[in-house]
Write a protein that holds these residues in place. Structure first.
Motif, mmCIF file in Angstrom:
data_model
loop_
_atom_site.group_PDB
_atom_site.id
_atom_site.type_symbol
_atom_site.label_atom_id
_atom_site.label_comp_id
_atom_site.label_asym_id
_atom_site.label_seq_id
_atom_site.Cartn_x
_atom_site.Cartn_y
_atom_site.Cartn_z
ATOM 1 N N GLN A 107 0.834 -1.204 0.000
ATOM 2 C CA GLN A 107 0.000 0.000 0.000
ATOM 3 C C GLN A 107 0.871 1.258 0.000
ATOM 4 O OE1 GLN A 107 -2.759 0.192 3.275
ATOM 5 N NE2 GLN A 107 -3.859 1.939 2.420
ATOM 6 N N ALA A 108 1.959 1.240 0.761
ATOM 7 C CA ALA A 108 2.858 2.390 0.798
ATOM 8 C C ALA A 108 3.599 2.547 -0.526
ATOM 9 C CB ALA A 108 3.843 2.246 1.956
ATOM 10 N N LEU A 109 4.038 1.432 -1.106
ATOM 11 C CA LEU A 109 4.700 1.496 -2.407
ATOM 12 C C LEU A 109 3.778 2.096 -3.466
ATOM 13 C CD1 LEU A 109 6.508 -1.979 -2.502
ATOM 14 C CD2 LEU A 109 7.632 0.255 -2.408
ATOM 15 N N ALA A 110 2.500 1.746 -3.406
ATOM 16 C CA ALA A 110 1.544 2.225 -4.404
ATOM 17 C C ALA A 110 1.437 3.746 -4.404
ATOM 18 C CB ALA A 110 0.175 1.599 -4.164
ATOM 19 N N THR A 111 1.610 4.369 -3.231
ATOM 20 C CA THR A 111 1.511 5.834 -3.156
ATOM 21 C C THR A 111 2.694 6.520 -3.830
ATOM 22 O OG1 THR A 111 2.669 6.023 -1.029
ATOM 23 C CG2 THR A 111 0.297 5.615 -0.947
ATOM 24 N N LEU A 112 3.760 5.781 -4.098
ATOM 25 C CA LEU A 112 4.965 6.346 -4.690
ATOM 26 C C LEU A 112 5.078 6.054 -6.180
ATOM 27 C CD1 LEU A 112 7.491 5.442 -1.847
ATOM 28 C CD2 LEU A 112 6.419 7.659 -2.284
ATOM 29 N N ARG A 113 4.088 5.395 -6.754
ATOM 30 C CA ARG A 113 4.109 5.085 -8.178
ATOM 31 C C ARG A 113 3.371 6.152 -8.975
ATOM 32 N NH1 ARG A 113 2.394 -0.571 -6.405
ATOM 33 N NH2 ARG A 113 4.369 -1.702 -6.109
ATOM 34 N N GLY A 114 3.805 6.291 -10.243
ATOM 35 C CA GLY A 114 3.155 7.243 -11.124
ATOM 36 C C GLY A 114 3.724 8.639 -10.976
ATOM 37 N N PRO A 115 3.022 9.647 -11.493
ATOM 38 C CA PRO A 115 3.472 11.034 -11.332
ATOM 39 C C PRO A 115 3.318 11.455 -9.871
ATOM 40 C CG PRO A 115 1.857 10.815 -13.120
ATOM 41 C CD PRO A 115 1.820 9.549 -12.340
ATOM 42 N N ILE A 116 4.393 11.915 -9.261
ATOM 43 C CA ILE A 116 4.355 12.335 -7.863
ATOM 44 C C ILE A 116 5.096 13.657 -7.713
ATOM 45 C CG2 ILE A 116 4.197 9.978 -6.954
ATOM 46 C CD1 ILE A 116 7.184 10.156 -6.245
ATOM 47 N N GLU A 117 4.857 14.340 -6.610
ATOM 48 C CA GLU A 117 5.630 15.521 -6.225
ATOM 49 C C GLU A 117 6.644 15.051 -5.189
ATOM 50 O OE1 GLU A 117 5.454 18.824 -7.222
ATOM 51 O OE2 GLU A 117 4.116 18.138 -8.825
ATOM 52 N N GLN A 118 7.921 15.095 -5.538
ATOM 53 C CA GLN A 118 8.959 14.573 -4.660
ATOM 54 C C GLN A 118 9.833 15.703 -4.124
ATOM 55 O OE1 GLN A 118 12.649 12.492 -6.114
ATOM 56 N NE2 GLN A 118 11.708 10.727 -5.108
ATOM 57 N N VAL A 119 10.050 15.702 -2.810
ATOM 58 C CA VAL A 119 10.999 16.622 -2.196
ATOM 59 C C VAL A 119 12.373 15.972 -2.286
ATOM 60 C CG1 VAL A 119 11.706 17.803 -0.090
ATOM 61 C CG2 VAL A 119 9.272 17.551 -0.631
ATOM 62 N N PRO A 120 13.322 16.583 -3.013
ATOM 63 C CA PRO A 120 14.652 15.974 -3.139
ATOM 64 C C PRO A 120 15.332 15.827 -1.780
ATOM 65 C CG PRO A 120 14.356 17.722 -4.747
ATOM 66 C CD PRO A 120 13.205 17.818 -3.794
ATOM 67 N N LEU A 192 5.052 4.471 6.160
ATOM 68 C CA LEU A 192 4.816 3.322 7.036
ATOM 69 C C LEU A 192 4.981 3.680 8.514
ATOM 70 C CD1 LEU A 192 6.639 0.663 4.842
ATOM 71 C CD2 LEU A 192 4.182 0.707 5.363
ATOM 72 N N GLY A 193 5.405 4.917 8.775
ATOM 73 C CA GLY A 193 5.504 5.397 10.152
ATOM 74 C C GLY A 193 6.701 4.897 10.927
ATOM 75 N N VAL A 194 7.717 4.354 10.224
ATOM 76 C CA VAL A 194 8.871 3.801 10.939
ATOM 77 C C VAL A 194 10.198 4.405 10.485
ATOM 78 C CG1 VAL A 194 7.715 1.600 11.424
ATOM 79 C CG2 VAL A 194 9.048 1.861 9.301
ATOM 80 N N GLY A 195 10.158 5.290 9.519
ATOM 81 C CA GLY A 195 11.386 5.845 8.960
ATOM 82 C C GLY A 195 12.054 4.879 8.004
#
Length: 294
Positions: A107-120, A192-195
């Motif tokens: 579920q966490a991986l899915a939020t990072l797929r596709g077009p995203i806004e990423q803070v370098p 995932l809340g664990v770093g």
């Protein structure tokens, strides 16, 4: 000056900066006209595309290529650099890490797929008020960078290994240029809340060039060879075959009719020599660069 023109596809070793590799290849090629298309951190290994002599002119157009990485993400700890080289800033309760399920991770991986806004990552080479962000961080400053759009075309979990209150995930991803895999590790841990942070990174592809075509520095030291300029361009770009008259027109700085192909387009004269990189502009094709003749 060396007469060699072309790309060198290097399997960069751990512990070397991209600049270190360029310096080594300058000695091997016998020329100072050497550059690379996209930095790899010292801890990272894998594909580093290096241009020699006239091939350095292609590098600007290769930097934006999509890339593939294999990486190990350690869940349960965050670091100041988002990788294993930085000081640990957060350690999660081992019970919280042990409680993570495969479904949680997916579920966490899915939020990072596709077009995203990423803070370098704060230790990136992005400039803040004229100074590299990593230099500001190393001097003790807190650096906050703006998010920017990137695309994660694929992010797959290959395996996992629990141990010592932590969880290591092996992942593979295809990403657009400008994507920080360290930031993906950081954001996965945060979701995932664990770093989380990156403990290993290997680039396996830059555009059309993959590890199968790469050579180690030791191999290059024994036999220095390059991917010829024309062959490198044919692999990386759309291709336009020119007539002799069209090739002459381009070399005189004039324009051609549009090709309808996605830019940049590698244009070749009838004998297979790379003449120029082109892009369509309205009803003409203009040169992005014209390759000097010998």
């Amino acid at each position: 000056m060396s007469a060699v023109d072309g790309l060198v596809l290097v399997d960069k070793p751990a512990g070397w900066t991209s600049h270190d590799v360029v310096a080594r290849l300058r000695r091997l090629a016998g020329t100072r006209k050497v550059g690379h298309a996209g930095t790899l951190d010292p801890m990272a290994t894998g594909v580093l595309v290096v241009g020699v002599n006239r091939a350095t002119r292609l590098l600007t157009h290769l930097v934006g290529a999509d890339k593939t990485y294999r990486a190990t993400v350690r869940l349960g700890q965050a670091t100041v650099t988002d990788d294993a080289e930085g000081e640990v800033t957060q350690t999660a309760d081992p019970a919280a890490v042990a409680a993570l399920t495969a479904a949680d991770v997916e579920q966490a991986l899915a939020t990072l797929r596709g077009p995203i806004e990423q803070v370098p990552s704060a230790v990136s080479a992005i400039k803040v008020d004229g100074q590299r962000a990593y230099a500001r961080v190393r001097s003790g400053e807190q650096v906050a960078l703006a998010a920017r759009p990137v695309t994660v075309h694929r992010l797959d979990l290959l395996g996992s290994r629990p141990g010592d209150g932590l969880l290591d995930l092996d992942v593979e991803c295809d990403v657009s240029s400008g994507t920080y895999v360290r930031a993906l590790a950081r954001d996965l841990g945060a979701a995932l809340g664990v770093g989380g942070h990156l403990t290993a990174l290997r680039r396996t592809r830059v555009g059309p060039y993959d590890l199968d075509r790469c050579r180690t520095l030791e191999q290059l030291g024994e036999s220095f060879t390059v991917l010829p300029l024309a062959e490198a361009a044919r692999a990386a770009f759309a291709v336009r075959e020119l007539t002799a008259d069209e090739a002459r027109t381009l070399r005189f700085g004039q324009r051609l009719s549009p090709s309808g192909l996605p830019a940049p387009v590698a244009a070749f004269d009838p004998d297979g020599t790379l003449v120029a990189l082109l892009e369509d502009r309205g009803d003409t094709a203009r040169s992005l660069l014209v390759v000097p003749t010998d």
